[in-house]
Motif scaffolding. Structure first.
Motif, PDB file in Angstrom:
ATOM      1  N   LYS A   3       0.833  -1.194   0.000  1.00  0.00           N
ATOM      2  CA  LYS A   3       0.000   0.000   0.000  1.00  0.00           C
ATOM      3  C   LYS A   3       0.874   1.251   0.000  1.00  0.00           C
ATOM      4  CE  LYS A   3      -3.949  -1.942   2.527  1.00  0.00           C
ATOM      5  NZ  LYS A   3      -4.790  -1.787   3.745  1.00  0.00           N
ATOM      6  N   VAL A   4       0.590   2.155  -0.940  1.00  0.00           N
ATOM      7  CA  VAL A   4       1.296   3.432  -1.016  1.00  0.00           C
ATOM      8  C   VAL A   4       0.287   4.547  -0.819  1.00  0.00           C
ATOM      9  CG1 VAL A   4       2.706   4.959  -2.431  1.00  0.00           C
ATOM     10  CG2 VAL A   4       2.980   2.479  -2.630  1.00  0.00           C
ATOM     11  N   VAL A   5       0.529   5.410   0.155  1.00  0.00           N
ATOM     12  CA  VAL A   5      -0.286   6.609   0.346  1.00  0.00           C
ATOM     13  C   VAL A   5       0.544   7.806  -0.086  1.00  0.00           C
ATOM     14  CG1 VAL A   5      -1.402   8.133   2.000  1.00  0.00           C
ATOM     15  CG2 VAL A   5      -1.723   5.659   2.180  1.00  0.00           C
ATOM     16  N   ILE A   6       0.008   8.588  -1.016  1.00  0.00           N
ATOM     17  CA  ILE A   6       0.689   9.768  -1.530  1.00  0.00           C
ATOM     18  C   ILE A   6      -0.022  11.007  -0.999  1.00  0.00           C
ATOM     19  CG2 ILE A   6       1.337  11.055  -3.600  1.00  0.00           C
ATOM     20  CD1 ILE A   6       1.451   8.367  -5.070  1.00  0.00           C
ATOM     21  N   VAL A   7       0.728  11.858  -0.329  1.00  0.00           N
ATOM     22  CA  VAL A   7       0.177  13.076   0.268  1.00  0.00           C
ATOM     23  C   VAL A   7       0.357  14.223  -0.709  1.00  0.00           C
ATOM     24  CG1 VAL A   7       0.251  14.649   2.238  1.00  0.00           C
ATOM     25  CG2 VAL A   7       0.803  12.207   2.552  1.00  0.00           C
ATOM     26  N   GLY A   8      -0.741  14.692  -1.299  1.00  0.00           N
ATOM     27  CA  GLY A   8      -0.686  15.786  -2.261  1.00  0.00           C
ATOM     28  C   GLY A   8      -0.820  15.285  -3.685  1.00  0.00           C
ATOM     29  N   SER A   9      -1.583  16.032  -4.486  1.00  0.00           N
ATOM     30  CA  SER A   9      -1.861  15.597  -5.855  1.00  0.00           C
ATOM     31  C   SER A   9      -1.321  16.554  -6.891  1.00  0.00           C
ATOM     32  CB  SER A   9      -3.374  15.444  -6.053  1.00  0.00           C
ATOM     33  OG  SER A   9      -4.005  16.716  -6.078  1.00  0.00           O
ATOM     34  N   GLY A  10      -0.164  17.165  -6.604  1.00  0.00           N
ATOM     35  CA  GLY A  10       0.516  17.930  -7.640  1.00  0.00           C
ATOM     36  C   GLY A  10       1.061  16.973  -8.686  1.00  0.00           C
ATOM     37  N   LEU A  11       1.774  17.516  -9.650  1.00  0.00           N
ATOM     38  CA  LEU A  11       2.316  16.684 -10.709  1.00  0.00           C
ATOM     39  C   LEU A  11       3.168  15.549 -10.151  1.00  0.00           C
ATOM     40  CD1 LEU A  11       2.855  16.089 -13.709  1.00  0.00           C
ATOM     41  CD2 LEU A  11       4.726  17.766 -13.602  1.00  0.00           C
ATOM     42  N   GLY A  12       3.979  15.839  -9.130  1.00  0.00           N
ATOM     43  CA  GLY A  12       4.828  14.812  -8.539  1.00  0.00           C
ATOM     44  C   GLY A  12       4.020  13.689  -7.922  1.00  0.00           C
ATOM     45  N   TYR A  25       1.476  -1.632  -7.421  1.00  0.00           N
ATOM     46  CA  TYR A  25       1.267  -1.146  -6.059  1.00  0.00           C
ATOM     47  C   TYR A  25      -0.180  -0.711  -5.864  1.00  0.00           C
ATOM     48  CZ  TYR A  25       6.313  -1.097  -5.158  1.00  0.00           C
ATOM     49  OH  TYR A  25       7.615  -1.466  -4.969  1.00  0.00           O
ATOM     50  N   ASP A  26      -0.652  -0.812  -4.642  1.00  0.00           N
ATOM     51  CA  ASP A  26      -1.982  -0.335  -4.256  1.00  0.00           C
ATOM     52  C   ASP A  26      -1.831   1.139  -3.874  1.00  0.00           C
ATOM     53  OD1 ASP A  26      -4.486   0.175  -3.263  1.00  0.00           O
ATOM     54  OD2 ASP A  26      -4.353  -1.194  -1.568  1.00  0.00           O
ATOM     55  N   VAL A  27      -2.264   2.034  -4.750  1.00  0.00           N
ATOM     56  CA  VAL A  27      -1.978   3.461  -4.603  1.00  0.00           C
ATOM     57  C   VAL A  27      -3.207   4.246  -4.176  1.00  0.00           C
ATOM     58  CG1 VAL A  27      -1.283   5.557  -5.844  1.00  0.00           C
ATOM     59  CG2 VAL A  27      -0.104   3.390  -6.288  1.00  0.00           C
ATOM     60  N   MET A  28      -3.002   5.144  -3.197  1.00  0.00           N
ATOM     61  CA  MET A  28      -4.039   6.085  -2.779  1.00  0.00           C
ATOM     62  C   MET A  28      -3.422   7.476  -2.721  1.00  0.00           C
ATOM     63  SD  MET A  28      -6.156   6.287   0.805  1.00  0.00           S
ATOM     64  CE  MET A  28      -6.925   4.699   0.539  1.00  0.00           C
ATOM     65  N   VAL A  29      -4.065   8.452  -3.370  1.00  0.00           N
ATOM     66  CA  VAL A  29      -3.599   9.835  -3.372  1.00  0.00           C
ATOM     67  C   VAL A  29      -4.585  10.676  -2.573  1.00  0.00           C
ATOM     68  CG1 VAL A  29      -2.960  11.822  -4.784  1.00  0.00           C
ATOM     69  CG2 VAL A  29      -2.574   9.503  -5.658  1.00  0.00           C
ATOM     70  N   LEU A  30      -4.079  11.454  -1.628  1.00  0.00           N
ATOM     71  CA  LEU A  30      -4.919  12.294  -0.775  1.00  0.00           C
ATOM     72  C   LEU A  30      -4.615  13.767  -1.046  1.00  0.00           C
ATOM     73  CD1 LEU A  30      -4.537  10.317   2.598  1.00  0.00           C
ATOM     74  CD2 LEU A  30      -6.335  10.088   0.867  1.00  0.00           C
ATOM     75  N   GLU A  31      -5.648  14.521  -1.411  1.00  0.00           N
ATOM     76  CA  GLU A  31      -5.512  15.941  -1.741  1.00  0.00           C
ATOM     77  C   GLU A  31      -6.368  16.771  -0.799  1.00  0.00           C
ATOM     78  OE1 GLU A  31      -5.017  19.581  -2.790  1.00  0.00           O
ATOM     79  OE2 GLU A  31      -3.773  18.027  -3.745  1.00  0.00           O
ATOM     80  N   ARG A 245       9.496   3.153  11.464  1.00  0.00           N
ATOM     81  CA  ARG A 245       8.999   3.443  10.122  1.00  0.00           C
ATOM     82  C   ARG A 245       7.687   4.210  10.179  1.00  0.00           C
ATOM     83  NH1 ARG A 245       4.984  -0.187   8.860  1.00  0.00           N
ATOM     84  NH2 ARG A 245       5.397  -0.129   6.626  1.00  0.00           N
ATOM     85  N   ALA A 246       7.240   4.706   9.025  1.00  0.00           N
ATOM     86  CA  ALA A 246       5.917   5.320   8.908  1.00  0.00           C
ATOM     87  C   ALA A 246       4.875   4.210   8.811  1.00  0.00           C
ATOM     88  CB  ALA A 246       5.857   6.210   7.678  1.00  0.00           C
ATOM     89  N   THR A 247       3.763   4.410   9.476  1.00  0.00           N
ATOM     90  CA  THR A 247       2.712   3.384   9.486  1.00  0.00           C
ATOM     91  C   THR A 247       1.459   3.809   8.732  1.00  0.00           C
ATOM     92  OG1 THR A 247       1.914   4.243  11.612  1.00  0.00           O
ATOM     93  CG2 THR A 247       3.501   2.420  11.679  1.00  0.00           C
ATOM     94  N   GLY A 248       1.311   5.105   8.476  1.00  0.00           N
ATOM     95  CA  GLY A 248       0.132   5.591   7.776  1.00  0.00           C
ATOM     96  C   GLY A 248      -0.004   7.084   7.957  1.00  0.00           C
ATOM     97  N   VAL A 249      -1.169   7.618   7.607  1.00  0.00           N
ATOM     98  CA  VAL A 249      -1.406   9.053   7.739  1.00  0.00           C
ATOM     99  C   VAL A 249      -2.776   9.309   8.364  1.00  0.00           C
ATOM    100  CG1 VAL A 249       0.020   9.534   5.712  1.00  0.00           C
ATOM    101  CG2 VAL A 249      -2.454   9.337   5.448  1.00  0.00           C
ATOM    102  N   THR A 250      -2.874  10.429   9.048  1.00  0.00           N
ATOM    103  CA  THR A 250      -4.134  10.859   9.659  1.00  0.00           C
ATOM    104  C   THR A 250      -4.556  12.183   9.034  1.00  0.00           C
ATOM    105  OG1 THR A 250      -3.618   9.760  11.751  1.00  0.00           O
ATOM    106  CG2 THR A 250      -5.296  11.491  11.805  1.00  0.00           C
ATOM    107  N   TYR A 257      -5.316   6.265   7.313  1.00  0.00           N
ATOM    108  CA  TYR A 257      -5.026   5.339   6.237  1.00  0.00           C
ATOM    109  C   TYR A 257      -3.669   4.696   6.497  1.00  0.00           C
ATOM    110  CZ  TYR A 257      -8.753   7.977   3.982  1.00  0.00           C
ATOM    111  OH  TYR A 257      -9.958   8.581   3.704  1.00  0.00           O
ATOM    112  N   ASP A 258      -3.673   3.378   6.663  1.00  0.00           N
ATOM    113  CA  ASP A 258      -2.409   2.686   6.893  1.00  0.00           C
ATOM    114  C   ASP A 258      -1.653   2.556   5.582  1.00  0.00           C
ATOM    115  OD1 ASP A 258      -4.552   0.697   6.242  1.00  0.00           O
ATOM    116  OD2 ASP A 258      -2.831  -0.655   6.176  1.00  0.00           O
TER     117      ASP A 258
END
Length: 493
Positions: A3-12, A25-31, A245-250, A257-258
């Protein structure tokens, strides 16, 4: 499946999501905002559309670097080419000079005004090609890292190399006439930055028909195709970690989200604020917080009267002084020292412009007194501040384009504070963290952090602009897939 959580939905963030989703990968983008895209975002007022950050792109002709990267990311957009005979026009000391596409065109065009400098122009372009071709994904010719770049051009300033190579004092200034594209500073910005920008746009220059948000929309479609999820109105306030390590985001709304991997597409200073873990040492936090950022900008968005302003298929830079350098060091009396003026491309083969933008430098300190206020609720004094500066900019452009003021139906504005509120970039800067040869390696933000599964992406990691960000994306994702694997996918895909 990791699981990959991406913080921010800019071009990067969006491009990292595509690369990883394509590779299983299981991808989730949070904007945090309502609209994805970061600096790719556009907005519409009374039928006229405006771009907020990415106004044109380069190296997008068939087989060129950006075209191949966009093809790999499955981005489908229509492009309108800027004038190959003069995609950039520089107005200096009352005289206009053009940058033509291609090495030969560039040299021939400027040598027509500076015949004694032809050999020097050829030498300058040899250095530009030497630097640009040494970078792995900037050239798509090999898999070596940027360590292959001649170190001297990373440690010497733009003006140092240019003024050593070009001996005519006017031409020295002309060839850096587009420096607002990267907010270069004299004796600070490395020559390698100049080389990448010049090579990128000189190969070919285009506007995205209908706006740069079409790139973001296309990336969203690709993400959906590979099963990735994108959520808006999800402001991440904490990157959660255990001892190793990082475990997720709040998020601000309390949702959690883990994740096996977290990638942050926010400004590094914002990322550090979200991490409450001893894994990020105090010295690292202080270094990130102290890094200089490029200056901010003031924008005037022009909505033109119908069929009044012929479409301008080039970018126009003008200076109210003898040099493009030091426009960031202005006073209230001499602002603006220079500006960049462009039109928006609504359709292919456009005849008349419906909208345009004027950009000039502005420091965050100029609008500091309104920091903390809400967008649209900053008060009458802020509105007057914007009106005053907008009219000064329009008046400046009208000197070069008579009749412009009478052709404007309405205008809108943004300041560094606007940019800060919508992108979170430190100080409302135009291009994030500034490159500074005087700081050496300390000025560089690595894509890796001391939290092994927390990676960084975006304009602050490699360099700004669409190519700089996408090269950074490949570097960041290469941490998970290997750079050689991504290179092979791009080249052979």
């Amino acid at each position: 499946m990791k699981k990959v959580v991406i913080v921010g939905s800019g071009l990067g963030g969006l491009s990292c999501g595509v690369v990883l989703a394509k590779n299983g990968y299981d991808v989730m983008v949070l904007e945090q905002d309502a609209q994805v895209g970061g600096c790719l975002q556009c907005f519409t007022r009374k039928g006229a559309k405006f771009e907020t950050g990415m106004h044109f792109i380069g190296s997008a002709s068939e087989g060129q670097t950006l075209q191949r990267l966009l093809h790999y990311l499955e981005v489908e957009v229509k492009l309108s080419q800027l004038n190959p005979a003069g995609y950039e026009v520089i107005s200096l000391n009352g005289k206009k000079y053009s940058f033509a596409s291609g090495k030969e065109g560039f040299i021939d065009r400027l040598a027509s005004s500076f015949p004694s400098q032809r050999d020097n122009l050829e030498r300058l372009w040899e250095i530009i090609e030497h630097v640009a071709s040494a970078s792995s994904l900037h050239s798509l010719k090999h898999t070596e890292t940027d360590a292959a770049i001649d170190t001297q051009y990373q440690l010497r300033s733009i003006n140092d190399v240019v003024e050593e190579t070009i001996t005519d004092p006017i031409l020295q200034k002309v060839v850096v006439g587009n420096l607002p594209l990267y907010a270069a500073e004299r004796d600070k910005t490395p020559f390698s930055t100049y080389a990448f920008v010049m090579d990128f746009y000189n190969q070919s220059a285009y506007r995205v028909v209908g706006g740069s948000d079409n790139i973001a929309k296309s990336l969203l479609r690709t993400l959906s195709k590979y099963g990735a999820r994108v959520f808006t109105h999800k402001k991440v306030v904490r990157i959660d970690c255990d001892a190793t390590r990082a475990t997720g985001v709040t998020c601000m709304d309390g949702s959690y989200y883990d994740a096996d991997i977290v990638i942050s597409d926010t400004h590094p200073a914002r990322t550090v604020e979200m991490v409450d873990s001893p894994l990020l040492r105090p010295v690292y936090r202080k270094r990130i917080g102290r890094l200089p950022n490029t200056i901010g900008g003031f924008s005037v968005y022009l909505r033109f009267k119908e069929n009044k302003v012929p479409y301008m298929n080039y970018n126009f830079y003008s200076y109210n002084q003898e040099t493009p350098w030091n426009c960031e060091n202005y006073t209230p009396q001499d602002w603006p020292k220079g500006y960049l003026y462009m039109h928006f491309c609504d359709e292919e083969n456009q005849q008349y412009a419906r909208s345009g933008v004027i950009l000039s430098y502005m420091r965050m300190t100029d609008v500091e007194q309104w920091k903390g206020t809400e967008v649209g609720k900053r008060g009458a004094d802020y509105e007057e501040f914007k009106r005053h500066h907008a009219l000064r900019l329009i008046q400046n452009v009208a000197k070069e384009f008579p009749g412009l003021r009478e052709s404007v139906d309405e205008y809108y504005t943004s300041t560094p504070l606007t940019y800060y509120d919508y992108t979170g970039t430190e100080g409302g800067s135009m291009y994030g963290i500034a490159k500074d040869i005087n700081l050496g390696p300390m000025a560089r933000v690595h894509h890796r952090t001391r939290i092994p599964n927390l990676l960084l992406t975006g304009q602050n990691i490699n360099s700004h602009g669409i190519l700089g960000v996408l090269v950074g994306t490949m570097v960041t994702c290469g941490e998970l897939l290997t750079s050689e694997e991504i290179f092979n996918q791009v080249v052979n895909g």
